[in-house]
Design a protein around this motif. Sequence first.
Motif, mmCIF file in Angstrom:
data_model
loop_
_atom_site.group_PDB
_atom_site.id
_atom_site.type_symbol
_atom_site.label_atom_id
_atom_site.label_comp_id
_atom_site.label_asym_id
_atom_site.label_seq_id
_atom_site.Cartn_x
_atom_site.Cartn_y
_atom_site.Cartn_z
ATOM 1 N N ARG A 1 -88.247 -122.535 17.596
ATOM 2 C CA ARG A 1 -87.995 -122.101 16.249
ATOM 3 C C ARG A 1 -89.111 -121.129 15.165
ATOM 4 O O ARG A 1 -88.511 -121.367 14.275
ATOM 5 N N GLN A 2 -89.924 -120.847 15.862
ATOM 6 C CA GLN A 2 -91.220 -120.025 15.197
ATOM 7 C C GLN A 2 -90.381 -118.894 15.584
ATOM 8 O O GLN A 2 -91.107 -117.347 14.291
ATOM 9 N N LEU B 1 -93.271 -125.484 12.248
ATOM 10 C CA LEU B 1 -92.312 -125.162 12.675
ATOM 11 C C LEU B 1 -92.712 -125.619 14.409
ATOM 12 O O LEU B 1 -93.544 -125.097 15.013
#
Lengths: 506, 484
Positions: B35-36, B31
């Motif tokens: 977006r983590q 990712l």
Amino acid sequence: MLSLIVFLPAAVAVVLAPLPARLPGHVFVGAWIAAALADLALIVTAWVRLPAAGVGPGGFAFEVRLPWIPSVGISYHLGVDGLSLPLLAMTAVLFLACGVFALRETRRVKPFVLFFLALQTVSLGLFAALDLILFFLFFDLSIVFMYFVIAGWGHAERARSAALKFFLYTFLGSLALLLGFILLFLAATPHTFDIVELAAANPLAAGGPYAALTLLAIGVGLAVKTPTVPFHTWLPPAHTEAPATGSAILAGVLLKMGTYGFVRIAMPLLPTSWRQYALVVLVVGAVSVVYGALVALAQANLKRMVAYTSINHMGYVLVGIGAAGLVAAGDAQARTLATTGALVQMVSHGLITGALFLLAGVLYDRGRTYELDSYSGLAARTPRFAALFAVAAFASLGLPGFSGFIAEFQIFTGSLPAAPIPVAIAVTGILVTAALFLVALQRLFLGPLRLPDAPGTPRAFTDLRAAELVAIAPLLALATLIGLAPRFLLELVEPAAAAVNTLVAR
Amino acid sequence: MEMMNEDPGALIPELALLGAAVLGLLAGSWLPRRRQWLIAALAGLAFVAGIVATALAYTRPAETVFGSYAIDPTTNATRLIVLVATLLAVGASVDAARGQRRETEYWVLLLLGALGSVLMAGATDLLLLFAAFLLASIPLYALVGWSATSTGTEGAMKYYLSGAFAGVTMITGVTLLNAAGRGTAYVPLRENLTAAAAGGRSMPALAAVGLVAVLAGLAFKAGAVPAQFWVPDVSDGAPAPVAGIVTTIPKIGALVAVYRLLTQAIPEHAIDWPLIVAILAAASMSLGNLAAFLQTSVQRLLGYSAISQVGYVLMAAAVAARTPQAGPALLLYLAAYAITNLGAFAVAAAVTTPEGPARTVNDYRGLARRRPVLAGALVVCLLGLVGTPPTAVFLGKLAVFTAAVDGGMAWLTVLAIVNTVASLFYYLRWIAPLFTTPAPTAGPSENHGLRRRWASGVAVVAALTTLIIGVGAQALLGLLTTVP
């Protein structure tokens, strides 16, 4: 009804909390006064309706009991009888007086009012609680809220250390109390924290070291709060540094929590041990009487002086309830007289000392000091202040015609047959108090006019303002009413005192 | 030999944490950084799934799966406490972890640490207990060093070295107990120790040394005397949410493990363990309190407070075999402490100064005026840690004190009362500045781009929860009193 009485101030506080603090202070104080008035009206209604409730001796009116934590025997249990109702009424009156007095408060009014509303709820709740954990809850919260009042609105940086001392000392007392409650809880089968059930079961009727330790834990916890010698050292600094209204509530209401605890918990729940150690209680009371009076005599600071007379007055209460435990010596009527006197003393001290602390607050407001030496000849400049102060002082020293006389007369008459020597020593306390109040009156009001001119005293030295007068005068009027026509109070207190004595004597 | 129960369906909460950790690690590797946050959501989902699974299985009869893992009311209660506490910790961590370079690692390490804590509580075999101890330890070493600041690294180093030493001590203890009791599973261990004592063949010294060594290892996880040295450095050096995690999550599992070990494996008449545990309790509460007195760093203060709080929980463990009230008292205290302590650390994570996170009590000057709700939450949490009613810890203290008096250890209760009063002193040192006027250098403080909404929210939720538990304790107590 009782729940409404107890939680009305808290509910008002919850409503006030979201309002912005920028609003004028009168909004908040006004709401407080309205809440206190409504609460007082409710309590008066309860008082009027009490005979119609048809409760026998030892019973409770307007009882509410809801399961709270049933698995460990904790319930939300409220009720009033002749012991608690006068104290509830006194609490409501005193908070109302403080509300009116606080109309002049300008420093952070919103949190100030919120803390006092919270204090009012916990004070009323404590006097109505019939469950040990509920009692403890209110007992502890009264300490927490009073800490914030002293630390936040006290006189200076010293207020913080005084508030800290107050918190630590009384918190230790409250935990000793908790230990005693746990011991009581474990002694009862089935385990319960309910005061009524514990009084009926009398689990520690056999006495012995376990019961003695329980009484010791509870006794120390309450003695710190009362306070009696030698647990009194937190009181003078807390009073000296607290704001006037805080002092009035601390002396008028919070100290009663200790003595009320003796009558409500220690005496009926531990009768055997109470009888066994009643002489100790009486002697501690007598020592407090004499010590408090003598130290008060030596004070040059008005507020410290009044604080020490509180120790003296609470000593009378202990003498009265100690005599109630000396079953072998006195007859039942004398013991009832002593207990009744102790209860009247609680109400009387609340009204009179509340008034004295508010008057001390007036003096500080004008002169920025409590030192008696800084003032002289005030009678000419401030006649109303002088008159009210004189009335309060005479009421406090136990002049006939005021409530203090009724209380102390009953205590001494009731306890003299039980323990003549300690009581005779305690009577000298009245002499010393009379002397110290006369000396204080003389120094403040007679002689040539002298006012403090230290920095920070910009205002003219004015007499009592209307709000101050309206706050203080009714307290003294009530004290006079009780002194002249005590029947309305005694009719309520006497049966309850007799019921407590029956429980102690069993 | 009876049929071994190998029903993986009984382990759904544990498997959910493990699955989320593995999946998170794999997905996090691919990712992009922005977006983590998905991994945080995944972790939160795993905790919620675990809570739901535990709730559904709550009334199932007690069973032992895979021969060494008990699923009984104690384990279920521990699962709930750990999962709810970790969920709060996730919320308190979002502000600090979001968008950081190693965000995925943060969540995965947290998942594994929580898993280790749960496993410690359910283990009924010394070897599984040791494995769970390692699982609860190693991810948290890394979590302490996660921020890669110099104080964080120092804390991680100290934590790791103490942990390595504690681990070696603990495995030595396991060996000695194995020698004395000819087994590592709790049930045969108890039988063998009892039989040996009855037959006069016992080696009490051997078993006692072994027990003390195992307890020392668990004390390291719990932050109790004699393995408490890491606590102040770690809790001061690590970021506030991490400090909250390491002083709370592993403690729950470790103390339940102590309770289970003592009640299920070690007969009281073979070794006088109540006295040993009582001494540890007394030492923990007193040393923690004495050291906390003059601290000005709030996280260090909370670290020492954590040491003293373990002492109160150990009181319940000391009377575990003597009164039926001990088990529920221990769990109630742990639940109350976990929520309250995380609330206090969440406030520490939420309050900032222009220079960064607030560290000393002076940084909190005037907070009541700047952020009244957050200050209120802090007051509730700190007075809660003192044990003022109507907060949850008050009920925990009431239960623990009652159990200790009932178990014949009234002296320990008196000591705890003295310590409680002493602890009030340093908590007030933190509360008092809230209501003073801010120092002139602090200036208009809330606009340094660090609103920290999540941490503030968690602080308020924790404060409310501790009040709700305090008032509505019956529901929670109902869950906990099913514990035998």
